[in-house]
Design a protein around this motif. Structure first.
Motif, PDB file in Angstrom:
ATOM      1  N   GLN A   5      19.247  62.368 -70.025  1.00  0.00           N
ATOM      2  CA  GLN A   5      20.681  62.315 -69.790  1.00  0.00           C
ATOM      3  C   GLN A   5      21.105  60.855 -69.639  1.00  0.00           C
ATOM      4  O   GLN A   5      20.415  60.060 -69.002  1.00  0.00           O
ATOM      5  N   ALA A   6      22.243  60.574 -70.227  1.00  0.00           N
ATOM      6  CA  ALA A   6      22.800  59.236 -70.102  1.00  0.00           C
ATOM      7  C   ALA A   6      23.468  59.121 -68.744  1.00  0.00           C
ATOM      8  O   ALA A   6      24.108  60.053 -68.262  1.00  0.00           O
ATOM      9  N   THR A   7      23.304  57.993 -68.162  1.00  0.00           N
ATOM     10  CA  THR A   7      23.924  57.804 -66.857  1.00  0.00           C
ATOM     11  C   THR A   7      25.413  57.528 -67.045  1.00  0.00           C
ATOM     12  O   THR A   7      25.870  57.095 -68.108  1.00  0.00           O
ATOM     13  N   GLU A  12      30.335  54.645 -69.309  1.00  0.00           N
ATOM     14  CA  GLU A  12      31.466  53.768 -69.017  1.00  0.00           C
ATOM     15  C   GLU A  12      31.357  52.451 -69.788  1.00  0.00           C
ATOM     16  O   GLU A  12      32.343  51.936 -70.310  1.00  0.00           O
ATOM     17  N   ALA A  13      30.163  51.920 -69.888  1.00  0.00           N
ATOM     18  CA  ALA A  13      29.958  50.676 -70.626  1.00  0.00           C
ATOM     19  C   ALA A  13      30.278  50.880 -72.107  1.00  0.00           C
ATOM     20  O   ALA A  13      30.899  50.029 -72.748  1.00  0.00           O
ATOM     21  N   GLY A  14      29.880  52.013 -72.674  1.00  0.00           N
ATOM     22  CA  GLY A  14      30.160  52.322 -74.078  1.00  0.00           C
ATOM     23  C   GLY A  14      31.657  52.448 -74.343  1.00  0.00           C
ATOM     24  O   GLY A  14      32.179  51.920 -75.338  1.00  0.00           O
ATOM     25  N   ILE A  15      32.349  53.111 -73.440  1.00  0.00           N
ATOM     26  CA  ILE A  15      33.798  53.254 -73.586  1.00  0.00           C
ATOM     27  C   ILE A  15      34.470  51.890 -73.460  1.00  0.00           C
ATOM     28  O   ILE A  15      35.396  51.573 -74.206  1.00  0.00           O
TER      29      ILE A  15
END
Length: 136
Positions: A5-7, A12-15
């Motif tokens: 699972q992605a944290t 948030e960093a990707g967005i």
């Protein structure tokens, strides 16, 4: 079997990266400007309206109209050019520059290369007068 699972922090960093990329593209591409035909029509209207006003104004000294007076002779042009330049500046919006060509001389600003202009020519009893306008 464990699932990966992605944290939340990674999501948030990707967005955030996508948002920054979108903003960068927006500034790089710019916003759509006015259409060339609308700009041309507005410049032509400025030129025609200004010439119409000047062609109907009473002369300061002699002749039929203010434009006819400035085209009467070289001496009349020299005498009337400064006042006519101030009058044109008062008629046009501050962001519009102009050049007025007469048989005896030119008043206004030098015409830059590669600029869209509005143009009109008025025929007076003493010769033609051409007015060109463009955005500063």
């Amino acid at each position: 079997m464990r699932r990966g699972q992605a944290t939340i922090t990674a999501i948030e960093a990707g967005i955030g990266v996508l948002l920054l990329l979108a903003l960068t593209l927006l500034f790089a591409l710019g916003s759509p400007g006015g259409s060339d035909s609308a700009t041309q029509a507005q410049l032509d209207a400025y030129a025609e309206d200004t010439a119409t006003i000047l062609a109907q104004e009473q002369p300061r000294h002699a002749d039929q109209t203010r434009l006819a007076e400035v085209t009467a002779s070289g001496a009349a042009f020299e005498r009337e050019a400064p006042a006519l330049e101030r009058r044109i500046e008062a008629i046009l919006p501050e962001n519009v520059f102009f050049r007025l060509d007469t048989p005896y001389g030119r008043i206004g600003h030098p015409l830059p290369a590669n600029v869209q202009t509005g143009t009109t020519t008025v025929t007076t009893v003493n010769g033609p007068v051409t007015l060109e306008v463009w955005y500063a």
